[in-house]
Structure formats: C-alpha cells, structure tokens
Write a protein that holds these residues in place. Structure first.
Motif, short mmCIF file in Angstrom:
data_model
loop_
_atom_site.label_atom_id
_atom_site.label_comp_id
_atom_site.label_asym_id
_atom_site.label_seq_id
_atom_site.Cartn_x
_atom_site.Cartn_y
_atom_site.Cartn_z
N VAL A 57 0.81 -1.22 0.00
CA VAL A 57 0.00 0.00 0.00
C VAL A 57 0.84 1.28 0.00
O VAL A 57 0.49 2.26 -0.65
CB VAL A 57 -0.99 0.05 1.18
CG1 VAL A 57 -2.20 -0.79 0.90
CG2 VAL A 57 -0.33 -0.32 2.47
N SER A 58 1.97 1.26 0.71
CA SER A 58 2.78 2.47 0.75
C SER A 58 3.37 2.75 -0.63
O SER A 58 3.48 3.90 -1.06
CB SER A 58 3.89 2.34 1.79
OG SER A 58 4.73 1.26 1.46
N ALA B 75 0.65 4.05 -2.97
CA ALA B 75 0.42 5.49 -2.83
C ALA B 75 1.41 6.26 -3.69
O ALA B 75 1.05 7.20 -4.40
CB ALA B 75 0.54 5.90 -1.36
N GLU B 76 2.69 5.84 -3.64
CA GLU B 76 3.71 6.54 -4.42
C GLU B 76 3.42 6.44 -5.91
O GLU B 76 3.53 7.42 -6.65
CB GLU B 76 5.10 5.96 -4.11
CG GLU B 76 5.59 6.30 -2.71
CD GLU B 76 6.75 5.41 -2.27
OE1 GLU B 76 7.36 4.77 -3.15
OE2 GLU B 76 7.03 5.38 -1.06
N ASN C 294 0.41 8.55 -6.92
CA ASN C 294 0.80 9.96 -6.99
C ASN C 294 1.58 10.24 -8.27
O ASN C 294 1.36 11.25 -8.94
CB ASN C 294 1.65 10.35 -5.79
CG ASN C 294 0.80 10.54 -4.54
OD1 ASN C 294 -0.42 10.70 -4.64
ND2 ASN C 294 1.43 10.49 -3.38
N ALA D 30 -0.70 10.35 -11.17
CA ALA D 30 -1.47 11.59 -11.17
C ALA D 30 -0.62 12.74 -11.69
O ALA D 30 -1.08 13.56 -12.51
CB ALA D 30 -1.98 11.89 -9.76
N HIS E 244 -10.09 7.24 -6.66
CA HIS E 244 -9.04 8.23 -6.41
C HIS E 244 -8.59 8.91 -7.70
O HIS E 244 -8.37 10.12 -7.71
CB HIS E 244 -7.86 7.54 -5.73
CG HIS E 244 -6.69 8.45 -5.47
ND1 HIS E 244 -6.73 9.43 -4.52
CD2 HIS E 244 -5.48 8.53 -6.06
CE1 HIS E 244 -5.58 10.08 -4.53
NE2 HIS E 244 -4.80 9.56 -5.45
N CYS F 123 -1.95 5.98 3.94
CA CYS F 123 -1.60 6.12 2.54
C CYS F 123 -2.56 5.39 1.63
O CYS F 123 -2.36 5.34 0.42
CB CYS F 123 -0.16 5.66 2.30
SG CYS F 123 0.06 3.93 2.57
N ARG G 24 -3.89 14.23 -3.39
CA ARG G 24 -2.63 13.47 -3.34
C ARG G 24 -2.65 12.57 -2.14
O ARG G 24 -3.20 12.92 -1.10
CB ARG G 24 -1.43 14.40 -3.20
CG ARG G 24 -0.98 15.04 -4.48
CD ARG G 24 0.33 15.76 -4.25
NE ARG G 24 1.46 14.85 -4.23
CZ ARG G 24 2.00 14.35 -5.34
NH1 ARG G 24 1.52 14.67 -6.51
NH2 ARG G 24 3.02 13.53 -5.28
N LEU G 25 -2.05 11.40 -2.28
CA LEU G 25 -2.00 10.50 -1.15
C LEU G 25 -0.75 10.81 -0.35
O LEU G 25 0.32 11.02 -0.92
CB LEU G 25 -1.95 9.05 -1.63
CG LEU G 25 -3.19 8.59 -2.38
CD1 LEU G 25 -2.91 7.27 -3.07
CD2 LEU G 25 -4.36 8.46 -1.43
N PRO G 26 -0.86 10.82 0.98
CA PRO G 26 0.36 10.99 1.77
C PRO G 26 1.22 9.74 1.59
O PRO G 26 0.68 8.62 1.57
CB PRO G 26 -0.17 11.10 3.21
CG PRO G 26 -1.57 10.62 3.18
CD PRO G 26 -2.06 10.63 1.78
N THR G 27 2.50 9.92 1.42
CA THR G 27 3.36 8.74 1.28
C THR G 27 4.09 8.50 2.57
O THR G 27 4.20 9.39 3.42
CB THR G 27 4.36 8.91 0.13
OG1 THR G 27 5.04 10.15 0.32
CG2 THR G 27 3.66 8.89 -1.20
#
Lengths: 244, 282, 299
Positions: free
Chosen positions: A167-168, A171-172, A175, A178, A200, B257, B267-270
C-alpha cells in the motif's frame, strides 16, 4: 478520444465481453472496475490490440481501429501491466528495456531520453543498468511506466498497475501517475478491482460484471451513493466496509 | 497468567545466506499467542511469512533460525525431532496459503484430499473418512458439498478452493491455524466471506489463529490483536479495536496512505521511511 | 586488482551496459563453479579441444605415414599409445582424429542449433498454419530413427565427413525445434512480450531480440547433453564405413578398423573408444551443470 462501441470479445466459443460501449474524452481518466472474470482487463487488452477475435467499433484519436494496429497506433497508445515481475524482460537491463521503444520508432537521442525518463519516474541513475530481479516491486512498476511514456504517447492504458504492490508503494505510484497525467495531458483508462483506487484517479467509471457494463457512474455519484445498480452498490458497500 | 500460551516466540532471528553473507529476514521478534486471533501485518519483506514458517519449521535448510524460545504448546520447535514436527504440521497446526490453485493437488478429487488429511491424523476406514470430508465441507459452508466432494480443484472457483483448503486443514482438528495471506488472490466480496468463516471456525473450536497479511484494516476487523512488522522487527503491538489510536509512525503511515472512497484527497500521503525504524530495538 | 575486479563484477549498481552483462555472466560462473562434476566436464572438454587444435605441435609422427615393420606395437617411448595395424602412430592419429570427430560435432551444432531455434521460435510465435506446417515437417524428420536416416542419406551421397555432418544435422534439428517451440509458446503469452508488442516492433524483431534469447539457455543445455549422442552417431557412421574415409583418422573409424585385434592387441581399439567415452561423459557432465545454472525452471 477513445470510443468503444458494442464491443464483443470471444475466446474460442466463449464470449467474455458483451456489447461494451463507452467514450473517453481527451485528458480524462476513465475507470473500469469489477471482480475477477468481469472482463475488464480483456476490454483494455482489446483496445491495446493484444486480443484477437473481437467485433464492434473501436476508435482512438478519431481513427477507427482494425484487427491489426500500425506503428503510429503504438506510438500514441501505451500500456502498463499489472504484474511488474512479469512485464519486464528478465534478461534485459532497464537501459535495454527503455531503449527498445526508441529503437522501434526510430527516435534519436536515446541517451538523454533514457536519463530523462528515469528522472521523470524518480528512479535513481544507479538503476539504469540493473536487471529487473535486482529491483523492488515499486521500482519495477516505475520502469514499466517509464517504458510506456518514453515514446510520448497520448493514451495510457493501466491494467491494475498497483494491485501487486504494497500500500505504501501503491500510494507513491498513484501519486506518480497523477503527476504524469497532469504534466503530459494524458488520456487514461484505469482497470482495477479496487474501487478506492479507481475513485481516487478517475472522474468517471464503468462497473463491469460478467462481461457487461452494468452502470457508468461519476466520481461524485460514487461518493454520495447515488449509484443505482445493485452490483455497484454492493462494491461500494464492500469498499466502505474494508476501510473500516 | 494461568496457563502457558499456545505459541511463545522470544527473540526469533532468521537469516538467509546470500552471496555476500547473510540477509536478516527476521531480527529478534517476540510475541506470544493464546487461543486467540492474532494478526501479523507488514509489507513484503517485513518477515511476516518467514515468522509463520519458522514456527512450522518449513524454511529451507539453508536458513539460519535462532531464538531464545520458539515453542508451540510447550514443544521446543527448534529442538524437536522431524517426527514430532510432522505431527505438529498439519496435525496440530494447519497452514492456509495464498492461492488454493497451487496448494491443492490438481489430479485428485477434493473429497479424497480432505479424506487423506483426515486419515493421516485419525483412525478409521475409507467410508468414515468420506463422511468426515463431507461434514467438513458442510462446516466450511459449501452449498452443495456432495458435488464438490467429487470435483477436481480446477472445477471449483477460487473462493471455493480456499474453503476446501480450510476444510482440509481442519480435518485433523488442529489447535492452531496459520493463514498466510489467505485471501489475497480472491475478490473483495469473497475475501470478507472467507475471513469471516475462518474467524467463526476458530472461535467456535477454540483454536489459535495467526493471520498473516499485508492488509492492515482487513486484519484488524477479524483479529483480537495486531502485530505490525517492518524490516524483520515488531514496530507495534496493539489491540485490533485500538488500531485508529496506533501510535507508531509506521502503522499510522500505512493506514493513511490508502486511497479512500469516503475521504477524497488530491494526493496521497506517502510513507516516509524513518531510518530509525531499522535500528535494532533494545 | 583481483578484489577490485570482483567487486566491479558483483556490483549491485553497474554503471554501463558492459558491466551489467559481465556481472550477470560472472554470477552464472560463480553458480557453475559450485558444481565440481560440471567443472571437471568443462575441463575435459577444453583439454580435448586444445589437444585437437594443437595437434600439429603435439603429434610425434605423421598420422598418415605407414610403417608395416612396426605394426600393432604396444605403447612405448617411441609410440606413446602404440601403433595400429598399418604401423601408424596411435597418439598422433588420436590428436588428428580429435580434430575430425570434434570438428564434426561443432559443425553439426553450428548447423543445427540456429536452425532448430529459428524454426521453433517462428512456429511457436506465429502460430496458425505456419506452426502446423513447420511442425509437420519436423515430425517427418523426427519419425525416422536417427542412424537409419543418416545411413540412408550418406548411402545416397558419397560417404565422407561432409555428408556425415549433413546427415547428422538433418536428423538432429527436430528436437531443438520442438523444444524452442514449447518455450516460445509460454514466452509468447507473457506480459513482457505483450509490452514489446505494444512498442509496435515487428514480429521478426520480437522473435530475434526478445523470444529467442529466452529459449537459448534451455537449448544450450540440450545441445550440450546431445553432444555425446552426436559424437556417438559420428563415430557410428565412421564405424560403419560411411563417415570419414581412410586414411583420414577419426575415432569411430579407428575403432572399426581395429576391432579385429580386440583380443590380442586390445589397446588399439580401446584407446579411441576411451576418447569417445571421455568426450561423451564430459559433455554430459557439462550439460548437467549448465542446466542447473541456466534453466530458469530450476530457479
């Protein structure tokens, strides 16, 4: 920008996609969501030209697509695959993988383009001459994104780009997608089983079940719960439940 | 403490050899497990699966496993004979793995596989084994157990396959289940059903459950306690219902996240991986 | 210096294409080196090749010169491996014979491996009618026992080293085509090939640059393991008088002409027999070692 009309796909005698139609405007990100076997990936791969045996209407950039795609098509449409372990050639370095589209399209100045592509997806320079097995899952997916974008396409097809990632890292990568979409004005189709990921990134999305689109809803409808079809509601409820 | 815990792990270390020396997969973790539901959560490479496998001694021979204590119901797993371990594995500890496609024998009917698992740890004839298999399939709530009994693994869906796997693991009436990412290969709707099934069976039979997963919210819904692992160490251990009050930055980061349907964010916090998390603890 | 090179090769962050490539090769070599039998096989193969290449330097006599007074001598200081029925020096004939026998093997491999690879990859990748056609042709060749087809072919042509090579090559390529096709069928459906298709590369480019390299490791292993049977077929043809023609020294032919003396002067046929045995065994050991290192399914 992308037009899909009455698309049917057969695998042998088995019809896996039934009468699928939707349009994607330039700069829009359109989502395809559904459970496994709903045909969402097949629709995407058919647009990409990786699936034989379809009928119906497909057009990208105003050009109608036939069973065979020409090189210009592949210059403007690119794809990122689900499994970052399987989508990179195991015996080629990152450098070679990125050089391939440039060589095919005869784009000069490979050296600077590869360096720039690596910068764009925030990969360290040191990664350039590594083999895929020396990279983490997230880094591999970045390589796959860099490869898709290196020939400057206008359409990006994303097949579960984050579902194999932590998941981490997801997220990267989300982003990054995007940002790139913004910077390059890309038109995207995103396929995922994860409604939260689709919600999202996508303004509009189609919910698929059993090879058919059951409903096309907007991001807002997704949030305020005005989706009508029971399957959509079921997916939304599940997604909320899992968020806890 | 009135009775000894089912599982006791103290200062467990697991190293794998690599060309340049050793890779430390697990770096001194400690926790215990009673007849309760414990979730072990971490990202890939956090050492969560290795921990489960070390407990069943299923790691390759090249791995170096050290611990001050690694006990299952008082049995020292590190010192136990291979025969003792065989009785533990599949007998007293059941292991459910990620993809039933790869853990079921493709050329044997489902019923025979369950019957064999039952026969391996129970006394009885073929007919009794078949009866037992049928009843197990009923227990894992398969709607048409008679049909499933005589079908081959490729003829059942992923969710059904995982139910069969669970039935197989329950056959010897184990004291504990280790479920290693039991639902990652399944659709979200099936995922919840399977986990609910595991949870109910574990509670009803008074077993211990070690649920290994990368999905923090999912695990917290089905477990009593959660152990959060990062880079081979335990970052935080907390009751599942207090997850939202997690203190460790890593746990918070993991929760934060994820994209959310209800709370949209541009934006997603990383996750900022603090190098301090890698420092050996204590 | 040795330490520096090792670090350079094992670097996790190579700085150039060459370094990455050599690093990978070095890793393979390290893995290969751990298998002593395979290293022994490699050593024997290399020694034999070196001996054959250096034959003019190492030979003590002219392999063709007869000396009927010295026929069927046991090994001695003058004739290290004795002499044959025409008084020719066996040691020298072994060295030159190695050139012929090993040369035949190399020639067969050079003909067969690329042919099998291309046929298999094209059939597997293109599929459809092309696949059916190519595979039926392969089946036709596969249906004949190897030695019989080679015999028929050589009998139709004039017996000699060249026809033996062509005959063996004709019968040896189908298994490689089958193997390459099987590999290609799985490779064709991977995402990395789909990704290359998405670049718009031509099928030919995809086959040559992306599919064929993935088939190479298993093909290499198979070829190495087959070397021994190629040696035996070559020797067999020689033995039957359809391979190398006298007076050209070739191990199989040497056994054939000396087989009459197996009871009284046993070393005359046994020495070339041992050479064939050693070469076959060495290639087999090498092939086994290569399989452990190269075959992706073993990883």
């Amino acid at each position: 920008m992308i037009e899909v009309q009455h698309l049917n796909v057969h695998f042998g005698h088995n019809q896996v996609v039934h009468e699928v139609s939707f349009q994607v405007a330039p700069g829009e990100t359109f989502g395809l969501v559904g459970e496994s076997g709903s045909g969402k990936s097949t629709v995407l791969r058919t647009i990409a030209g990786l699936v034989p045996g379809w009928d119906g209407g497909l057009a990208v950039n105003g050009k109608t697509l036939g069973p065979k795609r020409d090189r210009a098509f592949f210059k403007s449409v690119q794809m990122v695959f689900q499994d970052p372990y399987g989508s990179l050639h195991p015996r080629q370095t990152v450098d070679r993988i990125l050089a391939e589209p440039l060589a095919v399209h005869g784009i000069p100045d490979a050296e600077t383009r590869i360096t720039r592509a690596l910068e764009e997806v925030a990969l360290p320079r040191a990664a350039r001459f590594r083999y895929p097995h020396q990279l983490s899952g997230g880094q591999r997916q970045r390589v796959a994104i860099a490869r898709a974008l290196i020939a400057n396409p206008s359409v990006l097809l994303l097949d579960e780009p984050t579902s194999a990632l932590d998941v981490s890292v997801q997220a990267e990568v989300l982003n990054l997608l995007a940002d790139l979409r913004e910077a390059r004005q890309l038109t995207c189709i995103l396929v995922s089983h994860n409604l939260a990921v689709i919600g999202h990134l996508c303004g509009r999305l189609a919910v698929m079940q059993g090879g058919r689109i059951v409903e096309i809803v907007s991001q807002a409808q997704l949030r305020d719960g005005t989706a009508r079809h029971p399957h959509t509601r079921e997916l939304i409820a599940l997604s909320h439940e899992l968020e806890g | 403490m009135t009775e000894a815990p089912l599982v006791e792990i103290r200062k467990l270390r697991v190293d794998f050899p690599n060309p340049a020396g050793f890779t430390q997969a697990v770096r001194g973790i400690s926790f215990s497990l009673g007849r309760e539901k414990l979730g072990i959560v971490g990202e890939s490479g956090s050492g969560k699966s290795v921990t489960g496998r070390a407990l069943m001694r299923l790691l390759p021979g090249s791995a170096r496993v050290q611990a001050e204590a690694l006990r299952f119901d008082g049995i020292d797993v590190l010192a136990a004979s291979e025969r003792q371990m065989r009785r533990l594995r599949g007998g007293r500890i059941g292991l459910i793995m990620q993809d039933p496609k790869y853990s079921l024998n493709p050329v044997m009917t489902v019923g025979r596989q369950i019957a064999e698992a039952w026969l391996a740890h129970n006394k009885g004839g073929k007919r009794e084994a078949r009866e037992a298999a049928l009843s197990l399939l009923e227990q894992v709530r398969i709607r048409d157990p008679l049909r499933v009994l005589d079908s081959y693994p490729h003829e059942v869906s992923g969710g059904m396959g995982q139910r069969v796997m669970i039935a197989m693991m329950l056959a010897p009436n184990p004291d504990m289940l280790i479920a290693d990412e039991p639902t990652s290969a399944l659709d979200a709707s099936v995922q919840a059903e399977i986990l609910k099934l595991i949870e109910e069976l574990v509670s009803a039979r008074g077993m211990g459950l070690m649920l290994i997963s990368h999905d923090l919210p999912l695990v917290s819904r089905f477990c009593d306690r959660v152990v959060v692992m990062y880079a081979g160490q335990v970052m935080e251990e907390l009751p599942a219902r207090d997850l939202h009050r997690a203190r460790h930055a890593y746990t918070r980061g993991l929760l934060d996240c994820m994209p959310s349907l209800s709370v949209p964010r541009p934006r997603l916090p990383t996750l900022n991986r603090d190098p301090a998390w890698l420092e050996p603890k204590r | 210096m040795a330490v520096v090179t090792r670090a350079w090769l094992l670097s996790d962050t190579p700085a150039s294409r060459a370094q990455a490539r050599w690093g990978r090769r070095y890793q393979l070599w390290l893995a290969f080196r751990r298998n002593p039998l395979a290293v022994a096989g490699l050593a024997i193969v290399l020694v034999m090749l070196a001996l054959a290449l250096a034959a003019p330097l190492l030979a003590t006599h002219d392999p063709g010169v007869q000396s009927l007074a010295d026929r069927l001598q046991p090994p001695s200081a003058a004739h290290w491996m004795g002499t044959d029925e025409l008084g020719r020096d066996t040691w020298s004939r072994m060295l030159y014979g190695g050139r012929v026998t090993l040369g035949m093997v190399v020639a067969v491999v050079v003909l067969v491996a690329p042919l099998g690879l291309i046929v298999g990859c094209v059939a597997g990748y293109v599929g459809g009618i092309t696949d059916k056609l190519l595979m039926r042709v392969t089946d036709v060749f596969l249906a004949f026992p190897r030695l019989i087809l080679a015999l028929a072919f050589v009998a139709a042509m004039k017996p000699g080293v060249e026809s033996a090579i062509i005959a063996i090559a004709l019968t040896a390529w189908p298994p490689y085509a089958r193997l390459a096709r099987a590999e290609t069928l799985t490779i064709r459906n991977t995402d990395y090939v789909a990704a290359v298709q998405m670049t718009g590369a031509s099928p030919w480019r995809i086959i040559c640059r992306h599919v064929a390299p993935m088939c190479l490791p298993s093909l290499t292993v198979r070829v190495t393991l087959d070397m021994s049977s190629i040696i035996l077929t070559a020797a067999g043809l020689g033995f039957l008088g359809l391979g190398a023609q006298p007076p050209i020294p070739e191990w199989g032919t040497m056994i054939a002409s000396a087989r009459r003396f197996i009871l009284e002067q046993w070393w005359v046929p046994v020495i070339p027999g041992l050479a064939i045995f050693a070469a076959s065994l060495a290639f087999n050991l090498l092939g086994d070692g290569l399989r452990d290192v190269l075959d992706p399914k073993q990883r």
